[in-house]
Design a protein around this motif. Structure first.
Motif, short mmCIF file in Angstrom:
data_model
loop_
_atom_site.label_atom_id
_atom_site.label_comp_id
_atom_site.label_asym_id
_atom_site.label_seq_id
_atom_site.Cartn_x
_atom_site.Cartn_y
_atom_site.Cartn_z
N VAL A 1 35.60 30.90 34.50
CA VAL A 1 35.66 30.00 35.66
C VAL A 1 36.94 30.22 36.45
O VAL A 1 36.92 30.27 37.69
CB VAL A 1 35.53 28.54 35.21
CG1 VAL A 1 35.81 27.60 36.37
CG2 VAL A 1 34.14 28.28 34.64
N CYS A 2 38.05 30.37 35.76
CA CYS A 2 39.33 30.60 36.44
C CYS A 2 39.31 31.91 37.22
O CYS A 2 39.78 31.98 38.37
CB CYS A 2 40.47 30.61 35.43
SG CYS A 2 40.83 28.98 34.72
N LEU A 3 38.71 32.97 36.62
CA LEU A 3 38.64 34.27 37.31
C LEU A 3 37.76 34.17 38.55
O LEU A 3 38.08 34.75 39.61
CB LEU A 3 38.11 35.34 36.35
CG LEU A 3 39.06 35.73 35.20
CD1 LEU A 3 38.37 36.73 34.27
CD2 LEU A 3 40.35 36.32 35.75
N VAL B 1 37.09 34.07 44.48
CA VAL B 1 36.61 33.40 45.69
C VAL B 1 37.78 33.10 46.63
O VAL B 1 37.70 33.31 47.85
CB VAL B 1 35.86 32.11 45.32
CG1 VAL B 1 35.57 31.29 46.57
CG2 VAL B 1 34.57 32.44 44.59
N ALA B 2 38.87 32.59 46.07
CA ALA B 2 40.02 32.27 46.91
C ALA B 2 40.58 33.53 47.58
O ALA B 2 40.95 33.52 48.76
CB ALA B 2 41.10 31.58 46.07
N SER B 3 40.64 34.62 46.83
CA SER B 3 41.14 35.87 47.39
C SER B 3 40.23 36.37 48.51
O SER B 3 40.69 36.86 49.56
CB SER B 3 41.27 36.93 46.29
OG SER B 3 42.16 36.50 45.29
N GLY B 4 38.89 36.26 48.31
CA GLY B 4 37.96 36.70 49.35
C GLY B 4 38.09 35.88 50.62
O GLY B 4 38.05 36.42 51.73
N VAL B 5 38.23 34.57 50.48
CA VAL B 5 38.38 33.71 51.65
C VAL B 5 39.65 34.05 52.42
O VAL B 5 39.65 34.12 53.66
CB VAL B 5 38.38 32.23 51.22
CG1 VAL B 5 38.76 31.34 52.38
CG2 VAL B 5 37.01 31.84 50.68
N MET B 6 40.72 34.30 51.71
CA MET B 6 41.98 34.66 52.38
C MET B 6 41.85 35.99 53.12
O MET B 6 42.37 36.14 54.23
CB MET B 6 43.12 34.72 51.36
CG MET B 6 43.49 33.37 50.76
SD MET B 6 44.81 33.50 49.54
CE MET B 6 46.12 34.16 50.57
#
Length: 288
Positions: A237-239, A244-249
């Motif tokens: 879940v953490c990965l 997802v956060a990296s992709g959004v950025m």
């Protein structure tokens, strides 16, 4: 008149010297008095005067300030009605912690050459243990450091502590490699790395040699193994959250979420158009 023989002169001189050194003396049978709380405490004071037949007796208690206990033939303050005096010896009834401290018996004999003498007495009021306050966790994870605490703040002298697991006393650790440590003075039981075998009902006993020892109600501590499946799921879940956060950025940095997407210059503003003069048109013909 007969003359004194030379052999008597030293005795006469000694008697004359002693007559000039008359002094009041004060003693006590016990400089340190220990009694249980709510018992009676006797503070002894004996005196001897050489000339004074009516010496003045005073008792004082030392603290932040010196206060009178007995003065001018009467007890003062909190001692009034609960203390008696015999000679110069004082008896305090049903003492509490407020009565503990250092007392001074003073005898004043104005007719003696040395007119004032005193003696000090320390009163210590002993308090039996109260039910200690215990802090025992209900659960822990294998391999973790766990501390159990036990404390009684009211016993005098300070209590010492022992721990029980399933109604069996835990023996003091014999060496540094023991799985737990017990500090009998501060009441701590510490496990270096708990295992499932450490699960059980724990209680603490406080004792100080005054009255009966007291034990807390205790609590059951359960030791559980770490769930491998839960740990793996948490890591996955953490990965995913990081990905997802990296992709959004990254998309935001490339302008994917821009409102003017597709324009070469999102800040471009077209210039205002010039207003052309309109041609005059005759709507009717007329003649001069």
């Amino acid at each position: 008149m007969e003359w004194l023989s030379p052999s008597c002169l030293p005795i006469v001189v000694l008697l004359m010297h002693c007559s000039l050194c008359l002094a009041v003396t004060v003693t006590t049978t016990r400089h340190k008095v220990e009694v249980h709380e709510f018992a009676d405490a006797e503070l002894s004071c004996q005196f001897n005067t050489e000339r004074e037949n009516n010496p003045r007796i005073e008792w004082k208690k030392k603290g932040q300030d010196v206060s009178f206990v007995y003065y001018d033939g009467h007890f003062k303050g909190p001692f009034e009605g609960r203390a008696t005096i015999q000679g110069a010896t004082v008896t305090l009834r049903r003492v509490t912690q407020k009565d503990a401290g250092e007392y001074r018996c003073e005898i004043s004999a104005p007719l003696d050459s040395v007119s004032l003498a005193e003696t000090n007495i320390t009163l210590r009021v002993l308090v039996p243990p109260h039910t200690p306050h215990c802090e025992i966790p209900s659960s822990a994870v294998t391999g973790s450091v766990v501390q159990l605490r036990c404390r009684d703040h009211q016993s005098i002298p300070p209590a010492t502590y022992s721990w029980y697991k399933n109604n069996q006393q835990l023996p003091p650790p014999r060496n540094a490699n023991a799985s737990y440590l017990i500090d009998k003075h501060n009441g701590m039981l510490e496990f270096k790395a708990v295992s499932k075998d450490d699960s059980g009902q724990y209680r603490c006993l406080a004792s100080n040699g005054v009255g009966s020892p007291k034990m807390c109600d205790g609590n059951h501590m359960s030791i559980e193994d770490v769930s491998v499946v839960a740990v793996v799921a948490a890591v996955v879940v953490c990965l995913l959250l990081v990905a997802v956060a990296s992709g959004v950025m990254l998309l935001h940095r490339n302008g994917f979420f821009s409102r003017h997407r597709g324009r070469s210059n999102v800040n471009y503003v077209p210039p205002p158009q010039e207003v052309q003069p309109q041609d005059f048109k005759h709507t009717q013909s007329f003649m001069l």
